[in-house]
Design a protein around this motif. Structure first.
Motif, PDB file in Angstrom:
ATOM      1  N   ALA A 257       0.829  -1.213   0.000  1.00  0.00           N
ATOM      2  CA  ALA A 257       0.000   0.000   0.000  1.00  0.00           C
ATOM      3  C   ALA A 257       0.860   1.257   0.000  1.00  0.00           C
ATOM      4  CB  ALA A 257      -0.931   0.007   1.212  1.00  0.00           C
ATOM      5  N   ASN A 258       2.075   1.156   0.497  1.00  0.00           N
ATOM      6  CA  ASN A 258       2.968   2.312   0.575  1.00  0.00           C
ATOM      7  C   ASN A 258       3.739   2.566  -0.712  1.00  0.00           C
ATOM      8  OD1 ASN A 258       2.243   2.676   3.284  1.00  0.00           O
ATOM      9  ND2 ASN A 258       3.755   1.166   3.931  1.00  0.00           N
ATOM     10  N   ARG A 259       3.558   1.730  -1.714  1.00  0.00           N
ATOM     11  CA  ARG A 259       4.300   1.882  -2.968  1.00  0.00           C
ATOM     12  C   ARG A 259       3.400   2.505  -4.026  1.00  0.00           C
ATOM     13  NH1 ARG A 259       8.847  -2.260  -4.168  1.00  0.00           N
ATOM     14  NH2 ARG A 259       8.425  -1.273  -6.162  1.00  0.00           N
ATOM     15  N   GLU A 260       3.831   3.614  -4.577  1.00  0.00           N
ATOM     16  CA  GLU A 260       3.051   4.300  -5.606  1.00  0.00           C
ATOM     17  C   GLU A 260       3.079   3.578  -6.947  1.00  0.00           C
ATOM     18  OE1 GLU A 260       4.084   8.417  -5.909  1.00  0.00           O
ATOM     19  OE2 GLU A 260       3.883   8.738  -3.756  1.00  0.00           O
ATOM     20  N   ASP A 261       4.074   2.727  -7.164  1.00  0.00           N
ATOM     21  CA  ASP A 261       4.212   2.037  -8.442  1.00  0.00           C
ATOM     22  C   ASP A 261       3.472   0.698  -8.479  1.00  0.00           C
ATOM     23  OD1 ASP A 261       5.951   0.892  -6.572  1.00  0.00           O
ATOM     24  OD2 ASP A 261       7.409   0.298  -8.101  1.00  0.00           O
ATOM     25  N   VAL A 262       2.682   0.405  -7.445  1.00  0.00           N
ATOM     26  CA  VAL A 262       1.986  -0.876  -7.365  1.00  0.00           C
ATOM     27  C   VAL A 262       0.474  -0.662  -7.321  1.00  0.00           C
ATOM     28  CG1 VAL A 262       1.583  -2.927  -5.948  1.00  0.00           C
ATOM     29  CG2 VAL A 262       3.895  -2.009  -6.165  1.00  0.00           C
ATOM     30  N   GLU A 263      -0.212  -1.361  -8.214  1.00  0.00           N
ATOM     31  CA  GLU A 263      -1.679  -1.395  -8.177  1.00  0.00           C
ATOM     32  C   GLU A 263      -2.068  -2.755  -7.607  1.00  0.00           C
ATOM     33  OE1 GLU A 263      -5.510  -1.594 -11.187  1.00  0.00           O
ATOM     34  OE2 GLU A 263      -3.601  -0.854 -11.954  1.00  0.00           O
ATOM     35  N   ARG A 264      -2.826  -2.753  -6.515  1.00  0.00           N
ATOM     36  CA  ARG A 264      -3.236  -3.991  -5.851  1.00  0.00           C
ATOM     37  C   ARG A 264      -4.690  -4.302  -6.183  1.00  0.00           C
ATOM     38  NH1 ARG A 264      -3.105  -2.455   0.030  1.00  0.00           N
ATOM     39  NH2 ARG A 264      -4.017  -0.639  -0.933  1.00  0.00           N
ATOM     40  N   ARG A 265      -4.936  -5.584  -6.409  1.00  0.00           N
ATOM     41  CA  ARG A 265      -6.305  -6.061  -6.603  1.00  0.00           C
ATOM     42  C   ARG A 265      -6.491  -7.329  -5.788  1.00  0.00           C
ATOM     43  NH1 ARG A 265      -7.052  -5.494 -13.114  1.00  0.00           N
ATOM     44  NH2 ARG A 265      -6.869  -3.243 -13.193  1.00  0.00           N
ATOM     45  N   TYR A 266      -7.671  -7.449  -5.196  1.00  0.00           N
ATOM     46  CA  TYR A 266      -7.994  -8.613  -4.372  1.00  0.00           C
ATOM     47  C   TYR A 266      -9.122  -9.378  -5.057  1.00  0.00           C
ATOM     48  CZ  TYR A 266     -10.155 -11.284  -0.620  1.00  0.00           C
ATOM     49  OH  TYR A 266     -10.718 -12.294   0.121  1.00  0.00           O
ATOM     50  N   TRP A 267      -8.946 -10.683  -5.205  1.00  0.00           N
ATOM     51  CA  TRP A 267      -9.935 -11.538  -5.847  1.00  0.00           C
ATOM     52  C   TRP A 267     -10.336 -12.652  -4.890  1.00  0.00           C
ATOM     53  CZ3 TRP A 267     -11.603 -10.079 -10.622  1.00  0.00           C
ATOM     54  CH2 TRP A 267     -10.799  -9.175 -11.311  1.00  0.00           C
ATOM     55  N   LYS A 268     -11.625 -12.956  -4.874  1.00  0.00           N
ATOM     56  CA  LYS A 268     -12.107 -14.071  -4.066  1.00  0.00           C
ATOM     57  C   LYS A 268     -13.074 -14.896  -4.898  1.00  0.00           C
ATOM     58  CE  LYS A 268     -15.788 -11.319  -2.033  1.00  0.00           C
ATOM     59  NZ  LYS A 268     -16.436 -10.866  -0.812  1.00  0.00           N
ATOM     60  N   GLN A 269     -13.262 -16.128  -4.488  1.00  0.00           N
ATOM     61  CA  GLN A 269     -14.160 -17.019  -5.197  1.00  0.00           C
ATOM     62  C   GLN A 269     -15.574 -16.858  -4.675  1.00  0.00           C
ATOM     63  OE1 GLN A 269     -11.507 -20.486  -4.550  1.00  0.00           O
ATOM     64  NE2 GLN A 269     -11.824 -20.830  -6.737  1.00  0.00           N
ATOM     65  N   ASP A 270     -16.496 -16.694  -5.611  1.00  0.00           N
ATOM     66  CA  ASP A 270     -17.911 -16.578  -5.286  1.00  0.00           C
ATOM     67  C   ASP A 270     -18.626 -17.625  -6.127  1.00  0.00           C
ATOM     68  OD1 ASP A 270     -20.427 -15.847  -4.509  1.00  0.00           O
ATOM     69  OD2 ASP A 270     -20.454 -13.947  -5.596  1.00  0.00           O
ATOM     70  N   GLY A 271     -18.945 -18.736  -5.497  1.00  0.00           N
ATOM     71  CA  GLY A 271     -19.496 -19.846  -6.267  1.00  0.00           C
ATOM     72  C   GLY A 271     -18.407 -20.389  -7.177  1.00  0.00           C
TER      73      GLY A 271
END
Length: 145
Positions: A124-138
């Protein structure tokens, strides 16, 4: 750079990696798959061979052939001898060395949630990183908050 966090609550990495690898290959890329577990690398190899009913996803384990020619390389370390710009961390262990890739797929089971949370907060402290979170739904993946 983009880091995709995949929380594996339903399917193991062996079911998810072939899908991700196919997308990378379809886009003209190469992938490095990293796991510190030799047994998991064997299972991943089998999964890549059996990913499609009419073909397979070409790959090899690092050191077992000409690594530079492999579209998908399985390894115990984040060293892209095949020139990959995409890396999948399949064993739930975060590795800072992966930050040298364009895109990181970080797959973690519930037992590694604390590792994932630590990596999420650190990135979160890095400006050069885009984070995405994925979870399973069904039976499908959905992007979480």
């Amino acid at each position: 750079m983009q880091v995709d966090f995949y929380q594996l609550t339903r399917d193991p990495a062996e079911k998810v990696i072939p899908v991700l690898a196919q997308r990378v290959l379809d886009g003209g890329g190469r992938m490095l798959v990293v796991s510190g577990e030799g047994d998991q690398l064997n299972r991943l190899s089998t999964a890549l061979w059996n990913a499609k009913p009419d073909s397979f996803l070409a790959h090899a384990k690092a050191g077992e052939g000409d690594d530079a020619l492999q579209p998908i390389l399985l390894s115990t370390a984040p060293d892209a001898a095949n020139g990959a710009r995409f890396v999948a961390l399949a064993d739930g262990e975060w590795r800072d060395e992966a930050l040298g890739f364009d895109r990181i797929f970080y797959l973690f089971p519930p037992s590694h949630t604390d590792n994932a949370r630590t990596a999420w907060r650190t990135l979160a402290n890095r400006e050069d990183v885009e984070r995405r979170y994925w979870k399973q739904d069904g039976g499908k993946w959905v992007q979480g908050p």
